[in-house]
Design an enzyme around this catalytic site. Structure first.
Site, PDB file in Angstrom:
ATOM      1  N   GLU A 121       0.741  -1.499   0.282  1.00 24.81           N
ATOM      2  CA  GLU A 121       0.329   0.291  -0.542  1.00 24.81           C
ATOM      3  C   GLU A 121       0.812   1.564  -0.344  1.00 24.81           C
ATOM      4  O   GLU A 121       2.249   1.170   0.391  1.00 24.81           O
ATOM      5  CB  GLU A 121      -1.181   0.090   0.866  1.00 24.81           C
TER       6      GLU A 121
ATOM      7  N   HIS B  73      -9.224  10.024   3.553  1.00 25.49           N
ATOM      8  CA  HIS B  73      -8.085   9.195   2.810  1.00 25.49           C
ATOM      9  C   HIS B  73      -8.754   9.333   0.807  1.00 25.49           C
ATOM     10  O   HIS B  73      -9.904   9.921   0.970  1.00 25.49           O
ATOM     11  CB  HIS B  73      -9.643   7.969   2.885  1.00 25.49           C
TER      12      HIS B  73
ATOM     13  N   ARG C   4      -0.780   9.699   1.823  1.00 25.61           N
ATOM     14  CA  ARG C   4      -2.381   9.364   1.603  1.00 25.61           C
ATOM     15  C   ARG C   4      -2.676  10.888   1.484  1.00 25.61           C
ATOM     16  O   ARG C   4      -3.410  11.718   0.877  1.00 25.61           O
ATOM     17  CB  ARG C   4      -2.849   9.449   2.678  1.00 25.61           C
TER      18      ARG C   4
ATOM     19  N   HIS D   9     -11.049   9.813   7.107  1.00 28.99           N
ATOM     20  CA  HIS D   9     -11.350   8.734   7.385  1.00 28.99           C
ATOM     21  C   HIS D   9     -10.229   7.658   8.905  1.00 28.99           C
ATOM     22  O   HIS D   9     -11.354   6.969   8.724  1.00 28.99           O
ATOM     23  CB  HIS D   9     -10.411   8.196   6.027  1.00 28.99           C
TER      24      HIS D   9
ATOM     25  N   ARG E 181      -0.650   8.533   9.827  1.00 30.87           N
ATOM     26  CA  ARG E 181      -1.165   7.430   9.243  1.00 30.87           C
ATOM     27  C   ARG E 181      -0.476   6.877   9.010  1.00 30.87           C
ATOM     28  O   ARG E 181      -0.989   6.344   7.535  1.00 30.87           O
ATOM     29  CB  ARG E 181      -2.021   6.915  10.427  1.00 30.87           C
TER      30      ARG E 181
HETATM   31  P1  FAD Z   1     -14.117   0.541  16.127  1.00 29.47           P
HETATM   32  O1  FAD Z   1     -13.767  -0.908  15.409  1.00 29.47           O
HETATM   33  O2  FAD Z   1     -14.703   1.754  15.684  1.00 29.47           O
HETATM   34  O3  FAD Z   1     -14.377  -0.010  17.304  1.00 29.47           O
HETATM   35  C1  FAD Z   1     -15.487   1.243  18.279  1.00 29.47           C
HETATM   36  C2  FAD Z   1     -16.343   0.443  18.937  1.00 29.47           C
HETATM   37  O4  FAD Z   1     -16.862   0.976  20.394  1.00 29.47           O
HETATM   38  C3  FAD Z   1     -17.537  -0.340  18.405  1.00 29.47           C
HETATM   39  O5  FAD Z   1     -18.174  -1.510  19.462  1.00 29.47           O
HETATM   40  C4  FAD Z   1     -19.004   0.808  18.574  1.00 29.47           C
HETATM   41  O6  FAD Z   1     -20.133   0.297  19.546  1.00 29.47           O
HETATM   42  C5  FAD Z   1     -18.046   1.367  19.930  1.00 29.47           C
HETATM   43  N1  FAD Z   1     -18.687   2.472  20.760  1.00 29.47           N
HETATM   44  C6  FAD Z   1     -18.372   3.357  20.218  1.00 29.47           C
HETATM   45  N2  FAD Z   1     -19.266   4.657  21.106  1.00 29.47           N
HETATM   46  C7  FAD Z   1     -19.947   4.361  22.336  1.00 29.47           C
HETATM   47  C8  FAD Z   1     -20.598   3.996  22.991  1.00 29.47           C
HETATM   48  N3  FAD Z   1     -21.092   5.410  23.381  1.00 29.47           N
HETATM   49  N4  FAD Z   1     -20.862   3.308  23.769  1.00 29.47           N
HETATM   50  C9  FAD Z   1     -20.721   1.779  23.134  1.00 29.47           C
HETATM   51  N5  FAD Z   1     -20.063   1.606  23.128  1.00 29.47           N
HETATM   52  C10 FAD Z   1     -19.524   2.513  21.681  1.00 29.47           C
HETATM   53  N6  FAD Z   1      -7.526  -0.105   9.551  1.00 29.47           N
HETATM   54  C11 FAD Z   1      -6.237  -0.743   8.594  1.00 29.47           C
HETATM   55  O7  FAD Z   1      -5.117  -0.519   9.595  1.00 29.47           O
HETATM   56  N7  FAD Z   1      -6.602  -1.328   7.378  1.00 29.47           N
HETATM   57  C12 FAD Z   1      -7.725  -1.468   6.873  1.00 29.47           C
HETATM   58  O8  FAD Z   1      -7.647  -1.973   5.651  1.00 29.47           O
HETATM   59  C13 FAD Z   1      -8.443  -0.696   7.117  1.00 29.47           C
HETATM   60  N8  FAD Z   1      -9.943  -0.010   6.556  1.00 29.47           N
HETATM   61  C14 FAD Z   1     -10.685   1.013   7.024  1.00 29.47           C
HETATM   62  C15 FAD Z   1     -12.346   0.706   6.180  1.00 29.47           C
HETATM   63  C16 FAD Z   1     -12.879   1.626   6.585  1.00 29.47           C
HETATM   64  C17 FAD Z   1     -13.949   1.935   5.653  1.00 29.47           C
HETATM   65  C18 FAD Z   1     -13.010   2.181   8.051  1.00 29.47           C
HETATM   66  C19 FAD Z   1     -13.792   3.478   8.835  1.00 29.47           C
HETATM   67  C20 FAD Z   1     -11.804   2.550   8.339  1.00 29.47           C
HETATM   68  C21 FAD Z   1     -10.423   1.761   7.719  1.00 29.47           C
HETATM   69  N9  FAD Z   1      -9.156   1.273   8.558  1.00 29.47           N
HETATM   70  C22 FAD Z   1      -8.894   0.357   8.732  1.00 29.47           C
HETATM   71  C23 FAD Z   1      -9.120   2.064   9.855  1.00 29.47           C
HETATM   72  C24 FAD Z   1      -9.333   1.166  11.175  1.00 29.47           C
HETATM   73  O9  FAD Z   1     -10.468   0.145  11.150  1.00 29.47           O
HETATM   74  C25 FAD Z   1      -9.502   1.443  12.075  1.00 29.47           C
HETATM   75  O10 FAD Z   1      -8.748   2.265  12.790  1.00 29.47           O
HETATM   76  C26 FAD Z   1      -9.612   0.694  13.914  1.00 29.47           C
HETATM   77  O11 FAD Z   1     -10.167   0.070  13.432  1.00 29.47           O
HETATM   78  C27 FAD Z   1     -10.643   1.001  14.650  1.00 29.47           C
HETATM   79  O12 FAD Z   1     -10.327  -0.436  15.671  1.00 29.47           O
HETATM   80  P2  FAD Z   1     -11.262   0.743  17.233  1.00 29.47           P
HETATM   81  O13 FAD Z   1     -11.341  -0.815  17.739  1.00 29.47           O
HETATM   82  O14 FAD Z   1     -10.882   1.769  17.542  1.00 29.47           O
HETATM   83  O15 FAD Z   1     -12.995   1.583  16.688  1.00 29.47           O
HETATM   84  C1  SIN Z   2      -7.611   0.996   2.789  1.00 27.12           C
HETATM   85  O1  SIN Z   2      -8.516  -0.266   2.477  1.00 27.12           O
HETATM   86  O2  SIN Z   2      -7.841   1.883   1.944  1.00 27.12           O
HETATM   87  C2  SIN Z   2      -7.389   1.574   4.165  1.00 27.12           C
HETATM   88  C3  SIN Z   2      -6.532   1.201   4.706  1.00 27.12           C
HETATM   89  C4  SIN Z   2      -6.326   2.040   6.615  1.00 27.12           C
HETATM   90  O3  SIN Z   2      -7.076   2.981   6.314  1.00 27.12           O
HETATM   91  O4  SIN Z   2      -5.255   2.015   6.553  1.00 27.12           O
END
Ligand code: FAD
Ligand code: SIN
Length: 538
Positions: A131, A249, A295, A356, A391
């Protein structure tokens, strides 16, 4: 001090019944990769309650497409991953945190595999993709472009096998509770299914509520990404760090009627190129790394190209990709585009940048400790400085995995070393309350989202940022008193996170990483992290 019962009657929660008081060793807010990893680790030593505001699998993690980065390919080295992360971070990474991320990452990925995660393979060997800004192929993926979904599936299966973990869905955390010494001892919540409000106590609280892309009108993030954890921590007095750094993004679908669906960076990694509205490739004019520049560079270049060509989108062209079958390699993206009559194999796909990833968040050390006693944070809600000012792609899932586990372990150490929570003279942070209709809350929410997109977006000017900060100061009382329902509280939360972002952006008088301002287009010599509490914004 207003007690909880009084609060309920003020805010309209009095129509809800109350749950009996509950107590756990650990309370984990959030069931994405960070929360699940933290819960698994902490469960070694005590009872864990995970709450999530939607179905437990619904999170940004679930939607992650590209993959998870780790130096596990034969030609790759941890030191290369370390260097690439620092380069992308544009001088602001915390090297200790990066060292941990890239060094410990592979062992946790092996553990994910042991727990049943099925990463894509060719015969028996894992396959890695490249990537933007990665010097080597090091991104593991699953189901082609459904990496997050597969990781969540495996982690939830692991969690369900652990007796010490209880998981509750559709439970919305409203605010944090503290004792009279300021130690965080639990959270107040609204259970959306039973329509009950309650409080849950714990010896340690781990915030893993994810990011805040929904602060912006245009975002790749799911609806739940409203910065609840950042806002709750800020209201409780925590420091937020580097909130000006928001990653946009570059390639998000812009088709009539379509949500802002992400077209993974891995598409450019496999050879997809960007073309302007006239069908001309333009990235090489902006950066020698062309489509594989970081990015922030690609997003800014697209916006400049849009201005130049007076267009609303550019195109992503996959027709030259020969190394993989596009339909097999990106099945989710392929199907989603097809819904809007776009064939990834032949058509030019209209794309534009969108918010993003929140690089900033609740300040946390490398063990997840925040500035508030008893409160730990991991994943996108937190800021350890691991991403610096920008990032590196696919480092975020890795961050959730590594620092989620570390936060779980450090909460565990904390609970073993500290006496049980027994002082119930807590205050929660919802004492100022104002009830409005869901329609009104939605209108207010959209107003903030549009303001943030227009005034604190990819290209920032002092005039626009000043106007945003003025807006936040003027409207503070009106928004911060919102409560009484999930939508109102989320509106309050995006307002608070937006305020931090606008303020920190105005204060940072340089361009670095994702933060680009037209009046200071260069970097400063000084490499400083921004750190503010809510009181500092006035
Ligand atoms: P999240 O996975 O967002 O989980 C948050 C949790 O908190 C959820 O369960 C939600 O219900 C809960 N929550 C929130 N507020 C409350 C509340 N008030 N009360 C109770 N529960 C609550 N990163 C990569 O490294 N590789 C990728 O390929 C990639 N692709 C992506 C594609 C997309 C479309 C998106 C949006 C992001 C992508 N990212 C990627 C970024 C990455 O997915 C996120 O940064 C990461 O998954 C965040 O994980 P987390 O556990 O911190 O939060
Ligand atoms: C993507 O698949 O382009 C998202 C990857 C990331 O947010 O790290």
């Amino acid at each position: 001090m207003i007690d909880f019962d009084t609060v309920q009657s003020y805010i309209g929660f009095n129509k809800f019944k109350k749950e009996p008081m509950e107590k756990y060793d650990f309370l984990v807010l959030g069931s994405g990769i960070a929360g699940l990893s933290a819960a698994i680790e902490a469960s070694i030593a005590g009872k864990v309650l995970i709450i999530s505001k939607d179905e437990s699998k619904e999170s940004s993690t679930e939607y992650a497409q590209g993959g998870i980065a780790a130096a596990m390919n034969d030609e790759d080295k941890v030191s290369f991953h370390f260097r690439d992360t620092l380069v992308a971070g544009d001088g602001l990474c915390n090297p200790d945190a990066v060292h941990i991320l890239v060094g410990e990452g592979p062992q946790y990925i092996h553990r994910l595999i042991d727990w049943g995660t099925k990463f894509d393979k060719e015969k028996t060997r894992l396959v890695f993709t490249r990537e933007a800004a990665h010097s080597h192929k090091r991104v593991l993926h699953a189901g082609g472009d459904s990496t997050g979904k597969e990781i969540v599936r495996a982690l939830l299966a692991k969690v369900s096998s652990i007796k010490n973990i209880t998981i509750r869905q559709f439970v919305f955390a409203i605010g944090l509770l503290n004792d009279k010494n300021g130690r965080i001892i639990g959270a107040s919540y609204l259970d959306e299914r039973s329509q009950k409000v309650g409080k849950v106590y714990a010896n340690a609280v781990i915030l893993a509520t994810g990011g805040a892309g929904r602060v912006y009108s245009d975002t790749t993030n799911p609806e739940l990404a409203t910065g609840d954890g950042m806002a709750a921590a800020a209201l409780a007095g925590a420091e937020l760090q580097d909130m000006e750094f928001v990653q946009f993004h570059p390639t998000v679908l812009l088709a009539p009627g379509a949500p802002r669906f992400l077209l993974t960076e891995a598409i450019r990694g496999e050879g997809g190129i960007l073309k302007n509205i006239n069908g001309e490739r333009f990235m090489p004019e902006y950066d020698e790394r062309a489509e594989l520049a970081p990015r922030d560079v690609v997003s800014r270049s697209i916006l400049l190209e849009l201005k130049k060509t007076n267009a609303k989108h550019v195109f992503l062209d996959l027709s030259g990709i020969t190394s993989v079958d596009v339909r097999e390699r990106f099945p989710q993206v392929y199907q989603n585009c097809l819904v809007y009559n776009l064939d990834l194999k032949k058509d030019l796909i209209p794309v534009t940048p969108a918010a993003h990833y929140y690089i900033g968040g609740v300040k946390a050390d490398i063990n997840g400790k925040t500035s508030l006693e008893g409160l730990f944070a991991a994943g996108e809600v937190s800021c350890t400085g691991v991403h610096g000012a920008n990032r590196l792609a696919s480092n975020s899932l890795l961050e959730g995995l590594v620092f989620g586990t570390r936060a779980g372990r450090s909460a565990l150490d904390y609970v073993l070393a500290h006496p049980d929570v027994n002082d119930k003279s807590e205050q929660d942070y919802n004492t100022l309350t104002r009830k409005i209709s869901p329609e009104e809350a939605l209108k207010m929410k959209e107003e903030v989202q549009r303001l943030m997109w227009e005034k604190v977006g990819v290209l920032r000017t002092p005039d626009k940022m000043n106007r945003a900060v003025e807006y936040f100061r003027e409207k503070y009382d009106e928004f911060v008193s919102l409560n009484g329902s999930r939508i109102s509280t989320e509106t309050r939360n995006i307002f608070i996170v937006g305020f931090f972002t606008a303020f920190a952006s105005l204060q940072r008088k340089e361009s670095r990483g994702t933060h680009y301002r037209e009046d200071y287009s260069q970097k400063n010599e000084e490499r400083i992290h921004s750190r503010y509490c809510l009181n500092d914004l006035f």
